[in-house]
Enzyme design. Structure first.
Site, PDB file in Angstrom:
ATOM      1  N   LYS A 224      17.220 -23.890   5.046  1.00  0.00           N
ATOM      2  CA  LYS A 224      15.931 -24.220   4.430  1.00  0.00           C
ATOM      3  C   LYS A 224      16.017 -25.685   4.035  1.00  0.00           C
ATOM      4  CE  LYS A 224      12.957 -23.524   0.433  1.00  0.00           C
ATOM      5  NZ  LYS A 224      13.061 -24.958   0.034  1.00  0.00           N
TER       6      LYS A 224
ATOM      7  N   GLY B 223      21.768 -27.078  -6.587  1.00  0.00           N
ATOM      8  CA  GLY B 223      20.595 -27.495  -7.349  1.00  0.00           C
ATOM      9  C   GLY B 223      20.709 -27.087  -8.803  1.00  0.00           C
ATOM     10  N   SER B 224      19.563 -26.824  -9.415  1.00  0.00           N
ATOM     11  CA  SER B 224      19.516 -26.550 -10.843  1.00  0.00           C
ATOM     12  C   SER B 224      20.028 -25.154 -11.169  1.00  0.00           C
ATOM     13  CB  SER B 224      18.076 -26.678 -11.348  1.00  0.00           C
ATOM     14  OG  SER B 224      17.278 -25.611 -10.840  1.00  0.00           O
TER      15      SER B 224
ATOM     16  N   GLN C  97      18.521 -23.086 -13.164  1.00  0.00           N
ATOM     17  CA  GLN C  97      17.367 -22.188 -13.117  1.00  0.00           C
ATOM     18  C   GLN C  97      17.114 -21.704 -11.689  1.00  0.00           C
ATOM     19  OE1 GLN C  97      13.728 -24.008 -14.466  1.00  0.00           O
ATOM     20  NE2 GLN C  97      12.512 -22.160 -14.168  1.00  0.00           N
ATOM     21  N   GLY C  98      17.111 -22.633 -10.732  1.00  0.00           N
ATOM     22  CA  GLY C  98      16.862 -22.256  -9.339  1.00  0.00           C
ATOM     23  C   GLY C  98      17.980 -21.407  -8.770  1.00  0.00           C
ATOM     24  N   GLY C  99      19.221 -21.795  -9.042  1.00  0.00           N
ATOM     25  CA  GLY C  99      20.350 -21.051  -8.505  1.00  0.00           C
ATOM     26  C   GLY C  99      20.422 -19.640  -9.034  1.00  0.00           C
TER      27      GLY C  99
ATOM     28  N   GLU D  97      26.063 -24.037  -6.491  1.00  0.00           N
ATOM     29  CA  GLU D  97      26.641 -25.175  -7.208  1.00  0.00           C
ATOM     30  C   GLU D  97      25.507 -25.705  -8.055  1.00  0.00           C
ATOM     31  OE1 GLU D  97      26.514 -28.707  -8.228  1.00  0.00           O
ATOM     32  OE2 GLU D  97      26.917 -29.349  -6.173  1.00  0.00           O
TER      33      GLU D  97
ATOM     34  N   CYS E 214      26.148 -34.615  -8.556  1.00  0.00           N
ATOM     35  CA  CYS E 214      26.659 -33.442  -9.269  1.00  0.00           C
ATOM     36  C   CYS E 214      27.970 -33.729  -9.990  1.00  0.00           C
ATOM     37  CB  CYS E 214      26.820 -32.266  -8.307  1.00  0.00           C
ATOM     38  SG  CYS E 214      27.571 -32.688  -6.729  1.00  0.00           S
TER      39      CYS E 214
ATOM     40  N   GLU F 157      23.264 -30.830 -19.083  1.00  0.00           N
ATOM     41  CA  GLU F 157      23.192 -31.903 -18.093  1.00  0.00           C
ATOM     42  C   GLU F 157      21.846 -32.603 -18.138  1.00  0.00           C
ATOM     43  OE1 GLU F 157      23.946 -32.509 -13.301  1.00  0.00           O
ATOM     44  OE2 GLU F 157      23.111 -30.613 -14.009  1.00  0.00           O
TER      45      GLU F 157
END
Length: 521
Positions: A184, A241-242, A244-246, A265, A302, A392
């Site tokens: 994606k 990514g974040s 929240q998203g992960g 990650e 990161c 972060e």
């Protein structure tokens, strides 16, 4: 290279089914041609079906065939290097020369994984020969190797448009394992993603492999990502990514009728601890080096060192002054996306509302998406009382924590959540304190660095890019380095097989010359 903006599903060019989008140049805040197709659930299903149809053939390619395929990808990336770096620079605001280095790193990773495949150690072959005369019960012949887990969905990252994107380490390690891949693409750099995808697809065709070995999809909102995670033919997911998203993807994957692993990650402040004798002898040098690494990629990395902890005393003022000077002299530069820029501004505000004081800031922003540097500071007691200070802030900001003594430094270390990395700056006379700090850091990170900074990172066998939650969702694995292939493998035991039916690596004659454990030896 002419960009079509199409989705690349197997060998097919798929035009827009769910609208289109354009890339944004963050340096000018202007849209860039051409239009890029957005897809949906139907395109995910087509890509997953092709990946599943290709899996048996691709996962059973010989080690030599798979190695050659990975090397062809590297060759095609090299050939596209100039165009790829130029397009990625337009879409990210990052320097073109830096991005050419990122293309070289991506190509190198594919060549490194080609070598991993060729040597076959990743198969982890074990043979326990039959013992027909064993008492009280004979033992049948058992042979084990690892095989690919199945089709894998990879979510491209925003901050490294090549080495963590379509042709990044996740794709390289998954293809090396024998998994088929659907990427994606991240909408922040659609043109760079298309160039990379075409390089990989050309290598699929040149190698005579089934078209479903690789596909690239793109969509708006969360629907296409959710469709990938939900699809029953997908057997693993990677995400950078974040938090929240992960975690949204992770939870969704566990709610499937067949739960699957999601290797994320996510978030890390990569703390740096400066021990007293190092502070006294090298405070200014350490402070300047820390701030320099913090500013790389406009702080959008990161492994950015984001928090420095030092004991008040000799060398502290010099360290603080060097950090402040470097931050104050930094020019504002474009951040990757409007969303990242807005999040950075909110993050700075959150730190100050939590009690951090502004010690220095860089040149003011000129462009709409420019990120200006900031150094904030707080004392150890306040840091320990406000958990928000340890969160972060993705961008060119850092927090200096002044602790009163070694005990408070250790308390700060214990208060931290899981991290991708941590660093200690020390002298020989700091060893006793370092020994006390080390086990605390071991429990909280996947990588500990001494007398250097965690960013950048080598891609090697000894590399770890992962750590306890929330740095990653599974601290047993790395997302960077040669052992990242292990995420996409599972063991299969073959019991009582005739030699002719065994996979080649398990046969009596080790024609592949792969490392093997025989009866534990």
């Amino acid at each position: 290279m002419k960009l079509t903006g199409n989705l690349l599903i197997g060998a097919h060019e798929i035009p827009a089914t769910e609208g289109t989008m354009k890339a944004l140049n963050p340096a000018t805040n202007q849209l860039i041609e051409p239009d890029f197709a957005l897809g949906g659930v139907e395109q995910v299903d087509r890509a997953a079906t092709l990946a599943d149809e290709a899996f048996d053939a691709y996962s059973h390619t010989s080690l030599a065939e798979r190695s050659a395929f990975l090397e062809r990808i590297a060759d095609h990336l090299d050939a596209a290097s100039k165009a790829l770096a130029a397009r990625a620079a337009l879409e990210t605001g990052l320097p073109e020369a830096q991005l050419q280095g990122e293309v070289a790193r991506a190509a190198t990773q594919f060549r490194q994984f080609a070598d991993v495949v060729r040597k076959g150690r990743f198969l982890q072959v074990a043979i326990d020969p039959a013992q027909p005369d064993r008492q009280p019960r004979p033992r049948m012949d058992h042979r084990l190797q690892k095989i690919a887990i199945g089709p894998v969905a990879i979510f491209g990252a925003s901050n490294f448009p090549i080495s963590y994107s379509v042709a990044g380490g996740d794709t390289a390690s998954a293809l090396a394992s024998g998994a088929t891949v659907i990427v994606k693409a991240h909408n922040a750099h659609p043109g760079a993603s298309e160039i990379q995808a075409r390089a990989i697809r050309q290598a699929v065709q040149d190698s005579g492999l089934p078209e479903g070995v690789f596909s690239m999809v793109r969509g708006s909102g969360n629907a296409i990502g959710e469709a990938l995670v939900d699809h029953p033919l997908i057997k693993a997911v990677t995400f950078t990514g974040s938090e929240q998203g992960g975690m949204a993807l992770y939870r969704r994957a566990q709610q499937r009728p067949e739960p699957i692993p999601v290797f994320t990650e996510m978030t890390s402040v990569n703390p740096t601890f400066v021990l007293p004798h190092a502070l006294a002898g090298r405070g200014s040098q350490i402070g300047d080096g820390f701030a320099e690494r913090m500013l790389v990629n406009v702080g959008q990395a990161c492994l950015k060192p984001a928090i420095l902890i030092a004991i008040e005393g000799t060398g502290f003022d010099a360290l603080r002054a060097a950090m402040a000077q470097r931050a104050a002299q930094a020019g504002a530069r474009p951040m990757l996306t409007p969303g990242i820029h807005a999040s950075y501004i909110r993050g700075l505000d959150d730190l100050q509302r939590a009690g951090a004081r502004l010690a220095a800031e860089g040149e003011p922003a000129h462009g709409d998406l420019d990120g200006h540097s900031a150094l904030l500071e707080v004392d150890g007691a306040h840091f320990l009382s406000e958990t928000a200070l340890a969160h972060e802030v993705f961008g060119p900001a850092a927090l200096l924590v002044k602790v009163r003594d070694a005990a408070q430094m250790l308390a700060v270390a214990r208060s931290l959540r899981g991290q991708l990395s941590a660093a200690m700056h020390l002298e020989q006379t700091d060893i006793e304190l370092a020994r006390r700090l080390l086990p605390i850091l071991e429990r909280r990170t996947g990588r500990i660095v001494v007398n250097a900074f965690a960013h950048p990172q080598e891609v090697s066998f000894a590399t770890i890019h992962g750590g306890p939650f929330p740095a990653s969702s599974d601290s047993r694995f790395t997302s960077v380095g040669m052992t990242s292939i292990e995420r996409f493998l599972r063991p299969v035991s073959y019991q009582g097989f005739p030699d002719a039916l065994l996979p080649e690596a398990l046969r009596d004659i080790n024609a592949l010359a792969v490392p093997r454990s025989v009866d534990g030896q």
